[in-house]
Write a protein that holds these residues in place. Sequence first.
Motif, mmCIF file in Angstrom:
data_model
loop_
_atom_site.group_PDB
_atom_site.id
_atom_site.type_symbol
_atom_site.label_atom_id
_atom_site.label_comp_id
_atom_site.label_asym_id
_atom_site.label_seq_id
_atom_site.Cartn_x
_atom_site.Cartn_y
_atom_site.Cartn_z
ATOM 1 N N THR A 41 -22.339 20.481 6.261
ATOM 2 C CA THR A 41 -22.382 21.913 6.576
ATOM 3 C C THR A 41 -23.795 22.362 6.907
ATOM 4 O O THR A 41 -23.981 23.319 7.669
ATOM 5 C CB THR A 41 -21.849 22.744 5.404
ATOM 6 O OG1 THR A 41 -22.616 22.474 4.221
ATOM 7 C CG2 THR A 41 -20.387 22.434 5.131
ATOM 8 N N GLU A 45 -22.889 23.705 10.497
ATOM 9 C CA GLU A 45 -22.686 25.147 10.354
ATOM 10 C C GLU A 45 -24.014 25.908 10.372
ATOM 11 O O GLU A 45 -24.163 26.894 11.092
ATOM 12 C CB GLU A 45 -21.937 25.460 9.054
ATOM 13 C CG GLU A 45 -20.535 24.884 8.980
ATOM 14 C CD GLU A 45 -19.523 25.670 9.787
ATOM 15 O OE1 GLU A 45 -19.910 26.678 10.419
ATOM 16 O OE2 GLU A 45 -18.338 25.281 9.812
ATOM 17 N N SER A 419 -16.172 28.460 5.159
ATOM 18 C CA SER A 419 -16.570 27.052 5.202
ATOM 19 C C SER A 419 -17.061 26.591 3.839
ATOM 20 O O SER A 419 -16.730 25.480 3.391
ATOM 21 C CB SER A 419 -17.667 26.845 6.250
ATOM 22 O OG SER A 419 -17.195 27.147 7.538
#
Length: 555
Positions: A41, A45, A419
């Motif tokens: 992540t 992200e 997320s």
Amino acid sequence: MATDTKKAVDLSPITVEIIGSAFSSIVEEMGTALIRASYSTNIKERRDCSTILFDAQGRTLAQAEHIPIHLGSLMGIVEEVLGRHPIETIDPGDMFIGNDAYTGGGTHLPDIVVLSPVFVDDNLVAFTANLSHHADFVDRGHAHIYQEGLRIPPVKIFDKGELRQDVLEFILLNCQVPHERLGDLRAQFAANRLGVRRMQALCAKYGVETVTAAGEALLDYAERQTRAGIEQIPDGVYAFDDRFDSEQFGLDELELHVVVTVRDDEIFLDFNNNPPQVRAGLNMVWTALLATVYYAVKTVVDPTILPNAGMYRPIHVEATLGSIVNCLPPGAINGRTQTCQRVVDLIHGALAQAVPERVIGACTGSNASITFSGVDPRTGIYYSYLETIGGGFGARATKDGLDGVQTHVTNTSNLPVESLEVEYPLRVERYELVQDSGGPGTWRGGMAIRRDVRVIDHVAAFNGSTSRRISQPWGLFGGLPGARSVVTIDGEPMAVETKGSTLLQPDQVASLVTAGSGGYGDPHDRDPALVARDLDDDKISAERAREDYGYEPGA
């Protein structure tokens, strides 16, 4: 391998512009590929990564618009590689990996750099490189660099296109979340290969001599841009001091200093009068200081300057070796971005005396971060969640500051709540802007961020790192300071001197409130309509409207 590709080339400005745009497109495409292919992540992200293109001498040709401080990690890698691997021993398909702040071209260990040579007709013409922050080395001490993670000098990870499996296994064995690292490293390898192909295609289209000459022309153009911008700043000597606090050294604050001298078309920054390096992960290596200075100067001199090595030529930096801004091994460096942010404040504070219309109030003043790690009860696998949280962006000469953003040398995205909760055994309880955190002024400073995270069904190691918990982000020309940062556990503030990880039990909530930012100009000169708007938007309270702006709601 031969590297002499220079010939007399007659370049038109249009050709230089086209090739310069191609350089930028290459690094941006590399960055997109890296983000889309990554596993963790923190990269896929939050985009905590950067990409760059060097010429054969290691000079920056183009850097993607990702993370400014990553230039410090990237700009040293070519020199380090060439110092250990003579050019004649480098072949097509080779790829190098490194992260060490002292021997690997990095600025802290989580930033792993991958470098690839670009060959055209057996000539080394360029290098592509990328960096990803691997959120892996968690729950560690920071007295010296040996506690902070695995140190990787520049070594070959690919030899003539063949993966060195033993080197990869050695790295993964020293990581706490090896399956994430493997996925992210594969993405880094792929991004570099893409950059190599794109650069080779560019050389095939225009010729190596033309591309090389265009690179030289772009470096010279960036130098001219920088010198022209510096000439617009009044000559003089401008000094500034600021206070720096951190949980790493408790209730004490360090006094940081800079003296900036502008002389004709050159600028000199003297950091010699700064504290010795500390036994904490807050020290900056030389390349981190340079990257920070280049960013800060560019923002004031001319933000449109091409991001290449030509910009560096009129900028001169001095700093005492062994100080917190230019440390010696084995100084710890993991949290060096906290210090980098304050160095930007120093430079801006100094130049506000010369060009007040170009400088903003102090921003949030840190790279505030939270880290949770433990064993995920759903999978039985160890996890590590790291996020740096934005804050206030300082007020400007004609505008309010921005609310809740990453500032200065950091530029990561936030990790969406959805997320986070899918990936980790954590739940976000609150995620919001903080009322009254922006410094009052004719133009109001940007607001801070609050993020509360609850631990679900396991014991987690938590670390909250920030600054401006004692001092406040300063305002300019009558603008007032922004609010301080605070870290709490179950609503109780953690002591400023709390350092290292704290074990959280199931259902405990850790909260980080970042610092706001400074205002610009006298608050009583603010348009009453703007004060009313701030009240309606819950950016300020009625009490602060009266106290700071002399505004009576409903009057």
